[in-house]
Design a protein around this motif. Structure first.
Motif, PDB file in Angstrom:
ATOM      1  N   ALA A 352     -30.166 -37.675  -4.111  1.00 15.06           N
ATOM      2  CA  ALA A 352     -28.832 -37.564  -3.825  1.00 15.06           C
ATOM      3  C   ALA A 352     -27.927 -38.357  -4.822  1.00 15.06           C
ATOM      4  N   ILE A 353     -27.968 -39.563  -5.282  1.00 18.68           N
ATOM      5  CA  ILE A 353     -27.384 -40.222  -6.414  1.00 18.68           C
ATOM      6  C   ILE A 353     -27.365 -39.090  -7.647  1.00 18.68           C
ATOM      7  N   GLU A 354     -28.610 -38.927  -7.969  1.00 15.61           N
ATOM      8  CA  GLU A 354     -28.593 -38.117  -9.068  1.00 15.61           C
ATOM      9  C   GLU A 354     -27.824 -36.972  -9.044  1.00 15.61           C
ATOM     10  N   ILE A 355     -27.616 -36.235  -8.015  1.00 16.49           N
ATOM     11  CA  ILE A 355     -26.676 -35.032  -7.885  1.00 16.49           C
ATOM     12  C   ILE A 355     -25.352 -35.693  -8.077  1.00 16.49           C
ATOM     13  N   TYR A 356     -24.896 -36.668  -7.331  1.00 13.57           N
ATOM     14  CA  TYR A 356     -23.491 -37.013  -7.701  1.00 13.57           C
ATOM     15  C   TYR A 356     -23.345 -37.396  -9.106  1.00 13.57           C
ATOM     16  N   ARG A 357     -24.158 -38.014  -9.936  1.00 15.17           N
ATOM     17  CA  ARG A 357     -24.190 -38.450 -11.347  1.00 15.17           C
ATOM     18  C   ARG A 357     -23.827 -37.314 -12.155  1.00 15.17           C
ATOM     19  N   GLU A 358     -24.740 -36.133 -11.571  1.00 15.13           N
ATOM     20  CA  GLU A 358     -24.925 -34.784 -12.625  1.00 15.13           C
ATOM     21  C   GLU A 358     -23.353 -34.049 -12.312  1.00 15.13           C
ATOM     22  N   THR A 359     -22.966 -34.443 -11.308  1.00 17.64           N
ATOM     23  CA  THR A 359     -21.752 -33.498 -10.946  1.00 17.64           C
ATOM     24  C   THR A 359     -20.245 -33.932 -11.645  1.00 17.64           C
TER      25      THR A 359
END
Length: 446
Positions: A352-359
């Motif tokens: 989930a954190i990786e998704i935020y960082r990539e958005t």
């Protein structure tokens, strides 16, 4: 020696502790840029030293319930790192507590405490005891038995516990009373989260929730946004969630959810805070009782994770670890959420954190920064205890605001310094890590 081989060695050495592995990986995966700048950290084996607790205490907690039956629980205290000051971190009473959980919490606490800029080391503790459904006498007896062992290991200059899940002002009172009885001294600074009548700090109860919202305010300001008029989803209904709701409402936001393990309340008109406080703080009831207190458009959903299905501008997970996974994160973003900030410890999975960082444009406040208000105000409580002083609510809240503003600035500046502007995960981890490691190196191999 590489960062990956060190991480693999740490995981093998601490097998069967997935939460601890997750917490370690989240920090280590951000350290590449700082290790390139300081290759000497490999020669000093600083990473493995940092990931090995200075002390791990496990003990038996026997107690007798109201019917005369004997129970045995297990108590823990992990004193993780004292490079910056005495070990500091809460006690959690919950059936899920085990060594791996306590180690993950204690490891996170090192960097959270470092980010505040205050002289605090990192530690955590607790027991696999559930206070829910227990009588006042049973909770008291358990706390007294727990402290009978713990008191050997704590002190205002050694290790200063506070509350966490399942440990509120009632439990802190029972623990302090037993500590005082066993040591024959009124050492106010040995525990924080005390009642204001006998050494506690104004605003400590509210501090983690308030600090979370202050951090969100700083995050939104970087995009020219404000909480005023924003819609907010909050999970949980304990102190952190309730006071995050309170401060968000004071700043003009409309908070539409609250939850506990039984489900979620969604109130499109905005959560009625006084009703929620009566249910959770006074009666220790269940969240569905909100429907009886507030007739109207509110609805109850049994799936506690459905809180993340509701379209909002800001999401504040304040319940427990790993409550938001990758599908939840994607749903939040697709529904228009522009900011997620962690009120609980590690409530987002790594995916989930990786998704935020990539958005692009997505704002994410990691727990070690966003929920540092509680430990910051605990440190303010320790200051008041040391000087035999008592500050007003307004003065304490103002100090808290200043500390959170500085935490945000440290994270933001560090992310920019290491070439990742806006990446608060990297900024928080490197800023917290660097300060602790400098102190460790200065103090030698101990």
């Amino acid at each position: 020696m590489t960062l990956e081989t060190i991480k693999a060695d740490i995981f093998a050495r601490n097998s069967g502790e997935p939460e601890f592995h997750q917490a370690v990986a989240e920090v280590l995966d951000c350290l590449g840029p700082v290790l390139e700048r300081h290759p000497e950290y490999f020669d000093l084996d600083i990473i493995r030293r940092l990931c090995e607790p200075e002390r791990q205490i496990i003990f038996r907690v026997p107690w007798i319930d109201d019917s005369g039956r004997v129970h045995i629980n297990r108590g823990f205290r992990v004193e993780f790192n004292s490079a910056l000051g005495p070990y500091k971190g809460g006690l959690r009473f919950h059936p899920s507590v085990n060594l791996g959980i306590v180690k993950f919490l204690g490891f996170e606490q090192i960097f959270k405490n470092s980010l505040t800029g205050l002289p605090l080391g990192g530690g955590k503790g607790g027991a696999d005891f559930d206070p829910r459904g227990k009588s006042e006498r049973e909770v008291m007896v358990f706390c007294q038995s727990f402290m009978t062992e713990l008191h050997r290991h704590i002190g205002e200059h050694t290790d200063v516990p506070a509350g966490d899940i399942g440990v509120g002002a009632r439990e802190i009172g029972f623990l302090f009373g037993q500590y005082k009885r066993l040591t024959n001294r009124f050492e106010a600074g040995v525990l924080t989260g005390k009642h204001t009548h006998w050494g506690g700090s104004q605003a400590r109860t509210e501090a983690t929730g308030y600090g979370l919202v202050f951090f969100v305010r700083e995050l939104l300001a970087t995009k020219g946004r404000a909480l005023d008029g924003a819609s907010v989803a909050v999970s949980g209904a304990g102190n952190v969630a309730i006071y995050a709701i309170e401060k968000a409402q004071q700043l003009g936001a409309k908070v539409v959810t609250a939850s506990d393990s039984s489900g979620v309340i969604y109130d499109p008109d905005g959560i009625k805070l006084e009703a929620l406080k009566r249910i959770k703080l006074e009666r220790r009831g269940r969240i569905h009782e909100y429907l009886d207190e507030v007739p109207g458009q509110a609805e109850f959903r049994e799936d506690a994770t459905s809180v993340w299905d509701i379209p909002v501008d800001v999401a504040l997970p304040c319940a427990t670890q790993n409550e938001i996974d990758a599908p939840h994160a994607k749903r939040l973003i697709s529904n228009g959420c522009l900011c997620v900030a962690e009120g609980a410890n590690m409530p987002n999975t790594a995916a989930a954190i990786e998704i935020y960082r990539e958005t692009p444009g997505m704002l994410f406040g990691p727990a070690k920064a966003a929920n540092s208000g509680g430990v910051a105000t605990s440190a303010l409580e320790m200051q008041q205890n040391a000087s035999r002083d008592s500050w007003s609510f307004e003065h304490t809240e103002s100090r808290l605001e200043d500390i959170i503003r500085q935490v945000h600035q440290r994270c933001r500046d560090t992310a920019e310094e290491f070439g990742a502007p806006g990446d608060y995960t990297l900024g928080a981890n490197i800023a917290g890590f660097s300060k602790v490691v400098e102190a460790m190196i200065a103090q030698g191999v101990v």
